[in-house]
Design a protein around this motif. Structure first.
Motif, PDB file in Angstrom:
ATOM      1  N   GLY A 127       0.806  -1.211   0.000  1.00  0.00           N
ATOM      2  CA  GLY A 127       0.000   0.000   0.000  1.00  0.00           C
ATOM      3  C   GLY A 127       0.836   1.256   0.000  1.00  0.00           C
ATOM      4  N   HIS A 128       1.851   1.305   0.872  1.00  0.00           N
ATOM      5  CA  HIS A 128       2.717   2.486   0.908  1.00  0.00           C
ATOM      6  C   HIS A 128       3.474   2.645  -0.412  1.00  0.00           C
ATOM      7  CE1 HIS A 128       2.198   4.053   4.923  1.00  0.00           C
ATOM      8  NE2 HIS A 128       2.173   2.823   5.387  1.00  0.00           N
ATOM      9  N   GLN A 129       3.908   1.537  -0.987  1.00  0.00           N
ATOM     10  CA  GLN A 129       4.614   1.616  -2.264  1.00  0.00           C
ATOM     11  C   GLN A 129       3.690   2.084  -3.379  1.00  0.00           C
ATOM     12  OE1 GLN A 129       6.160  -2.376  -2.306  1.00  0.00           O
ATOM     13  NE2 GLN A 129       7.996  -1.822  -1.161  1.00  0.00           N
ATOM     14  N   THR A 130       2.418   1.711  -3.309  1.00  0.00           N
ATOM     15  CA  THR A 130       1.442   2.202  -4.282  1.00  0.00           C
ATOM     16  C   THR A 130       1.310   3.714  -4.194  1.00  0.00           C
ATOM     17  OG1 THR A 130       0.179   0.133  -4.305  1.00  0.00           O
ATOM     18  CG2 THR A 130      -0.995   2.136  -4.940  1.00  0.00           C
ATOM     19  N   VAL A 131       1.221   4.233  -2.965  1.00  0.00           N
ATOM     20  CA  VAL A 131       1.122   5.689  -2.777  1.00  0.00           C
ATOM     21  C   VAL A 131       2.358   6.381  -3.359  1.00  0.00           C
ATOM     22  CG1 VAL A 131       1.063   7.535  -1.054  1.00  0.00           C
ATOM     23  CG2 VAL A 131      -0.343   5.488  -0.752  1.00  0.00           C
TER      24      VAL A 131
ATOM     25  N   ASP B 284       5.290   9.345  -7.724  1.00  0.00           N
ATOM     26  CA  ASP B 284       6.392   9.331  -8.690  1.00  0.00           C
ATOM     27  C   ASP B 284       5.877   9.622 -10.093  1.00  0.00           C
ATOM     28  OD1 ASP B 284       8.675   8.737  -7.080  1.00  0.00           O
ATOM     29  OD2 ASP B 284       8.157   6.601  -7.066  1.00  0.00           O
ATOM     30  N   ASN B 285       4.803   8.958 -10.472  1.00  0.00           N
ATOM     31  CA  ASN B 285       4.240   9.144 -11.813  1.00  0.00           C
ATOM     32  C   ASN B 285       3.748  10.572 -12.025  1.00  0.00           C
ATOM     33  OD1 ASN B 285       4.703   6.446 -12.380  1.00  0.00           O
ATOM     34  ND2 ASN B 285       2.618   5.801 -11.879  1.00  0.00           N
ATOM     35  N   MET B 286       3.097  11.125 -11.025  1.00  0.00           N
ATOM     36  CA  MET B 286       2.536  12.470 -11.163  1.00  0.00           C
ATOM     37  C   MET B 286       3.616  13.551 -11.166  1.00  0.00           C
ATOM     38  SD  MET B 286      -0.960  12.266  -8.845  1.00  0.00           S
ATOM     39  CE  MET B 286      -1.408  13.973  -9.281  1.00  0.00           C
ATOM     40  N   LEU B 287       4.771  13.248 -10.573  1.00  0.00           N
ATOM     41  CA  LEU B 287       5.848  14.245 -10.484  1.00  0.00           C
ATOM     42  C   LEU B 287       6.839  14.167 -11.641  1.00  0.00           C
ATOM     43  CD1 LEU B 287       6.627  14.095  -6.653  1.00  0.00           C
ATOM     44  CD2 LEU B 287       5.352  15.854  -7.886  1.00  0.00           C
ATOM     45  N   ALA B 288       6.623  13.243 -12.560  1.00  0.00           N
ATOM     46  CA  ALA B 288       7.530  13.117 -13.703  1.00  0.00           C
ATOM     47  C   ALA B 288       7.588  14.439 -14.475  1.00  0.00           C
ATOM     48  CB  ALA B 288       7.061  11.994 -14.617  1.00  0.00           C
ATOM     49  N   ASP B 289       8.803  14.864 -14.797  1.00  0.00           N
ATOM     50  CA  ASP B 289       9.042  16.076 -15.589  1.00  0.00           C
ATOM     51  C   ASP B 289       8.588  17.352 -14.879  1.00  0.00           C
ATOM     52  OD1 ASP B 289      10.018  14.508 -17.767  1.00  0.00           O
ATOM     53  OD2 ASP B 289       7.953  14.115 -18.376  1.00  0.00           O
ATOM     54  N   THR B 290       8.661  17.358 -13.555  1.00  0.00           N
ATOM     55  CA  THR B 290       8.350  18.561 -12.783  1.00  0.00           C
ATOM     56  C   THR B 290       9.567  18.955 -11.947  1.00  0.00           C
ATOM     57  OG1 THR B 290       7.534  17.402 -10.810  1.00  0.00           O
ATOM     58  CG2 THR B 290       5.938  17.824 -12.589  1.00  0.00           C
ATOM     59  N   LYS B 291       9.569  20.190 -11.477  1.00  0.00           N
ATOM     60  CA  LYS B 291      10.646  20.645 -10.605  1.00  0.00           C
ATOM     61  C   LYS B 291      10.661  19.837  -9.311  1.00  0.00           C
ATOM     62  CE  LYS B 291      12.511  24.721  -8.245  1.00  0.00           C
ATOM     63  NZ  LYS B 291      12.339  26.182  -8.003  1.00  0.00           N
ATOM     64  N   ALA B 292       9.485  19.541  -8.799  1.00  0.00           N
ATOM     65  CA  ALA B 292       9.403  18.748  -7.574  1.00  0.00           C
ATOM     66  C   ALA B 292       9.985  17.355  -7.788  1.00  0.00           C
ATOM     67  CB  ALA B 292       7.955  18.644  -7.107  1.00  0.00           C
ATOM     68  N   GLY B 293       9.714  16.780  -8.963  1.00  0.00           N
ATOM     69  CA  GLY B 293      10.277  15.477  -9.276  1.00  0.00           C
ATOM     70  C   GLY B 293      11.793  15.516  -9.319  1.00  0.00           C
TER      71      GLY B 293
ATOM     72  N   LEU C 276      -4.543   3.764 -11.041  1.00  0.00           N
ATOM     73  CA  LEU C 276      -4.726   4.672  -9.914  1.00  0.00           C
ATOM     74  C   LEU C 276      -4.111   6.037 -10.198  1.00  0.00           C
ATOM     75  CD1 LEU C 276      -4.105   2.284  -6.889  1.00  0.00           C
ATOM     76  CD2 LEU C 276      -6.282   3.029  -7.850  1.00  0.00           C
ATOM     77  N   THR C 277      -3.019   6.074 -10.947  1.00  0.00           N
ATOM     78  CA  THR C 277      -2.414   7.355 -11.305  1.00  0.00           C
ATOM     79  C   THR C 277      -3.371   8.192 -12.152  1.00  0.00           C
ATOM     80  OG1 THR C 277      -0.166   6.457 -11.221  1.00  0.00           O
ATOM     81  CG2 THR C 277      -0.483   8.475 -12.491  1.00  0.00           C
ATOM     82  N   LYS C 278      -4.042   7.553 -13.109  1.00  0.00           N
ATOM     83  CA  LYS C 278      -5.014   8.275 -13.937  1.00  0.00           C
ATOM     84  C   LYS C 278      -6.127   8.858 -13.070  1.00  0.00           C
ATOM     85  CE  LYS C 278      -4.222   5.556 -18.141  1.00  0.00           C
ATOM     86  NZ  LYS C 278      -4.807   4.598 -19.110  1.00  0.00           N
ATOM     87  N   LYS C 279      -6.589   8.077 -12.105  1.00  0.00           N
ATOM     88  CA  LYS C 279      -7.623   8.577 -11.199  1.00  0.00           C
ATOM     89  C   LYS C 279      -7.083   9.707 -10.333  1.00  0.00           C
ATOM     90  CE  LYS C 279     -10.556   6.150  -9.040  1.00  0.00           C
ATOM     91  NZ  LYS C 279     -11.254   5.204  -8.128  1.00  0.00           N
TER      92      LYS C 279
ATOM     93  N   THR D  62      -5.659   6.235  -3.771  1.00  0.00           N
ATOM     94  CA  THR D  62      -5.613   7.204  -4.877  1.00  0.00           C
ATOM     95  C   THR D  62      -5.416   8.612  -4.345  1.00  0.00           C
ATOM     96  OG1 THR D  62      -7.078   5.797  -6.188  1.00  0.00           O
ATOM     97  CG2 THR D  62      -6.852   8.077  -6.872  1.00  0.00           C
ATOM     98  N   LYS D  63      -6.190   8.975  -3.330  1.00  0.00           N
ATOM     99  CA  LYS D  63      -6.060  10.311  -2.747  1.00  0.00           C
ATOM    100  C   LYS D  63      -4.693  10.507  -2.102  1.00  0.00           C
ATOM    101  CE  LYS D  63     -10.888  11.498  -1.846  1.00  0.00           C
ATOM    102  NZ  LYS D  63     -11.902  11.836  -0.800  1.00  0.00           N
ATOM    103  N   ALA D  64      -4.194   9.484  -1.447  1.00  0.00           N
ATOM    104  CA  ALA D  64      -2.890   9.611  -0.791  1.00  0.00           C
ATOM    105  C   ALA D  64      -1.793   9.916  -1.797  1.00  0.00           C
ATOM    106  CB  ALA D  64      -2.570   8.326  -0.023  1.00  0.00           C
ATOM    107  N   GLY D  65      -1.772   9.180  -2.902  1.00  0.00           N
ATOM    108  CA  GLY D  65      -0.768   9.443  -3.924  1.00  0.00           C
ATOM    109  C   GLY D  65      -0.906  10.819  -4.532  1.00  0.00           C
ATOM    110  N   ALA D  66      -2.155  11.214  -4.813  1.00  0.00           N
ATOM    111  CA  ALA D  66      -2.397  12.538  -5.377  1.00  0.00           C
ATOM    112  C   ALA D  66      -1.994  13.629  -4.398  1.00  0.00           C
ATOM    113  CB  ALA D  66      -3.877  12.685  -5.747  1.00  0.00           C
TER     114      ALA D  66
END
Length: 337
Positions: free
Chosen positions: A27-31, A36-45, A250-253, A321-325
């Motif tokens: 679960g933690h790795q999913t978050v 990771d996916n959402m931060l791709a190509d960002t300054k935060a990433g 889950l990343t898409k969501k 989903t919310k945790a990762g977002a």
């Protein structure tokens, strides 16, 4: 206990082989993977990569749990080598020393009672009574070093400030590893909401007459069912979530979840409020037995309603989903493009 509730429990148990570990490691790795996916190509990433080197948020998401393998009573030795697969990447002299250093700094600064866990273990949760619909430090089950305050402390360090007492966070890298884990924890309903029961199994409000610790079900850890205890049941996830199978979905969501509009300092409180609402779903329709004392404390039996496993699956998917977002959104707010 009615035949209907017994049937409900048995129906849930029959489906449990489809469940497997998750808000443990998976679960933690999913978050972390969603973030990771959402931060791709960002300054935060890029900032994350600078702090973590070759590791990702997915990989370090379990760091704060693996640090629990340090035993203060054994001269801060790491005593669980080889026991947990998710911790094995950290089982080298450098990382074990980092664990021990963190635990030493966060062992007893919160002045834990004789019956309480070491401080850093208390950073992972709070126990808000379900009679409340929001989090507030000062309610029974909260303290200045609970999960909400722990998240706020890591945010302070990531912004170049010193963590407030009793937290002792070494640097931005350590703060990021802790934050990644704590954001996962605060989205697990039973890490925030708890139910308090008297000796007869009747629900009580600990804020009415003062907290009696013997009434706290400790986020479901003291609630026993044929499947084990309720908290462990909620740490598990459906089998199809294991080994990252749902990460892309889950990343898409997660990308559709709106960013909080409140000041960043309030986000952890808002997440805790959401977890309390989900905790009410956790306990909806449940029935409890009389209290059974044992050597480890007090226990009650819990009977679960029909179709409980379906409720769990829905809440877990939404919460992960919310945790990762929220983790990705928070890091982008700290390190904007």
């Amino acid at each position: 206990m009615t035949k209907k509730f017994i049937a409900g429990v048995l129906a849930s148990i029959a489906l449990l082989p489809q469940l497997a570990f998750a808000w443990g490691a998976d679960g933690h790795q999913t978050v972390g993977a969603i973030a990771d996916n959402m931060l791709a190509d960002t300054k935060a990433g890029s900032k994350v990569k600078n702090l973590l080197g070759t590791r990702t948020l997915e990989q370090i998401s379990v760091w704060a749990d693996c640090a629990k393998g340090i035993s203060p009573e054994k001269d801060f030795a790491y005593t669980v080598t080889g026991r947990f697969a998710e911790c094995q990447p950290f089982e080298n002299p450098e990382d074990i020393q980092a664990f021990a250093d963190f635990v030493r700094r966060n062992n007893n600064a919160c002045n834990p009672g004789a019956d309480e866990e070491t401080c850093h273990k208390q950073y992972h949760y709070t126990d808000i009574s379900l009679q409340h619909d929001h989090y507030k430090t000062g309610f029974a089950g909260t303290n200045d070093h609970d999960i909400v305050n722990a998240i706020q402390a890591t945010i302070a360090v990531l912004r170049g400030q010193k963590a407030p007492a009793p937290f002792n966070i070494k640097d931005e890298r350590e703060a990021l590893m802790l934050l990644t884990h704590y954001v996962g924890d605060i989205h697990q309903p039973l890490h925030v909401g708890s139910i308090f029961l008297d000796a007869d199994g009747k629900i009580i409000n600990p804020d009415d007459k003062g907290l009696d610790k013997t009434t706290n079900t400790i986020g479901g850890n003291a609630l026993q069912c044929p499947c084990g205890n309720l908290h462990s049941l909620w740490d598990d996830l459906p089998q199809n979530f294991k080994r990252g199978r749902m990460n892309d979905f889950l990343t898409k969501k997660a990308k559709t979840i709106a960013k909080e509009t409140a000041p960043t300092e309030q986000w952890a409180v808002l997440w805790a409020d959401d977890a309390i609402r989900n905790a009410r779903i956790v306990f909806a329709g449940a029935q409890f037995s009389e209290r059974t004392p044992n050597v480890k404390g007090n226990n009650w039996s819990i009977a679960l309603p029909l179709a409980y496993e379906r409720t769990m699956a829905q809440v877990k998917e939404e919460s992960l989903t919310k945790a990762g977002a929220h983790l990705a959104q928070l890091l982008q707010t700290i390190w904007p493009d």
